[in-house]
Design an enzyme around this catalytic site. Structure first.
Site, PDB file in Angstrom:
ATOM      1  N   GLY A 129      -2.647  -0.226   1.141  1.00  0.00           N
ATOM      2  CA  GLY A 129      -1.235   0.153   1.177  1.00  0.00           C
ATOM      3  C   GLY A 129      -0.351  -0.806   0.403  1.00  0.00           C
ATOM      4  N   CYS A 130      -0.631  -2.095   0.526  1.00  0.00           N
ATOM      5  CA  CYS A 130       0.175  -3.102  -0.168  1.00  0.00           C
ATOM      6  C   CYS A 130      -0.024  -3.016  -1.677  1.00  0.00           C
ATOM      7  CB  CYS A 130      -0.195  -4.499   0.333  1.00  0.00           C
ATOM      8  SG  CYS A 130       0.112  -4.707   2.101  1.00  0.00           S
ATOM      9  N   THR A 131      -1.232  -2.672  -2.099  1.00  0.00           N
ATOM     10  CA  THR A 131      -1.498  -2.507  -3.529  1.00  0.00           C
ATOM     11  C   THR A 131      -0.748  -1.303  -4.080  1.00  0.00           C
ATOM     12  OG1 THR A 131      -3.666  -3.572  -3.378  1.00  0.00           O
ATOM     13  CG2 THR A 131      -3.300  -2.092  -5.238  1.00  0.00           C
ATOM     14  N   ALA A 134       2.876  -2.499  -4.382  1.00  0.00           N
ATOM     15  CA  ALA A 134       3.022  -3.491  -5.452  1.00  0.00           C
ATOM     16  C   ALA A 134       2.876  -2.859  -6.831  1.00  0.00           C
ATOM     17  CB  ALA A 134       1.994  -4.604  -5.267  1.00  0.00           C
TER      18      ALA A 134
END
Length: 231
Positions: A129-131, A134
């Site tokens: 999710g963070c990728t 980002a």
């Protein structure tokens, strides 16, 4: 003496208490059983220097709550570092120094001296999710730059882990390390030792003008860009 009747001798009584026929005498409770019953009632007994002290064990009403309750509780203002207050709409970035992905000091208050700032928060570097979040800011980075806004990622990860992620995904913006979640908590995104996915928009000069908390990974860069285009 002759002629005088002797007094009859009464039979000696036993000191033991006999049970009546058909009656069963209850066996005395063992110390282990008595302790078990006392614990079930919520009390334990302690002996100290010749006297007995009864201590009430914490219960659901007298305790501080379960570990799960404590981890899910919203952080209190007292958990913030000294001289650091909550940051809400209309407030400015505080004077605080964090390390970037190159392990260099960064003065947070100075980030908005010349440009606006998009500060997006991720729970953990290099996770799916963070990728997604980002890389969304990476792909829209030229649009933010042309609108006179800087983009920074903020997480509790160490600079080394952030740098590895930055290189792997070719992220064009700096990453800030906040291991104690000082700024993260001040922004209201720290909860139970975790970081809420979110983003915050500061105009030039440092005033917070928009925030999304929480926000979905793919929506975060789109909503941030939409907001600054309408300023």
């Amino acid at each position: 003496m002759s002629g005088q009747a002797s007094e009859p001798i009464e039979p000696r009584r036993s000191s033991r208490i006999l049970t009546k026929p058909g009656e069963v005498k209850p066996a005395p409770k063992s110390s282990k059983k008595r302790a078990s019953e006392a614990k079930a009632e919520g009390n334990t007994t302690k002996k100290a220097k010749g006297h007995t002290e009864t201590v009430v064990e914490p219960t659901a009403t007298t305790g501080t709550g379960t570990k799960e309750d404590e981890e899910g509780a919203e952080p209190k203002a007292e958990s913030l570092p000294e001289n650091l207050q909550r940051i809400d709409i209309g407030d400015s970035l505080p004077s605080l120094t964090l390390r970037n992905d190159d392990d260099e000091d960064v003065d947070i208050a100075a980030l908005t001296a010349d440009k606006g700032l998009i500060l997006f928060l991720v729970p953990k570097a290099d996770t799916p999710g963070c990728t997604t979040q980002a890389c969304g800011f990476r792909d829209s980075y030229p649009d933010f730059s042309s609108s006179n806004f800087e983009v920074y990622c903020l997480s509790a990860d160490a600079p080394k882990a952030q740098n590895k992620w930055k290189t792997k995904k070719e992220l064009p913006y700096p990453l800030l390390s906040d291991p104690k979640r000082a700024l993260i908590t001040a922004l209201g995104a720290g909860e139970g030792g975790k970081t809420k996915r979110s983003h915050f928009i500061f105009e030039k000069g440092g005033k917070l003008v928009d925030k999304k908390l929480p926000v979905k990974p793919a929506d975060s860069p789109k909503l941030a860009l939409e907001f600054i285009k309408n300023l």
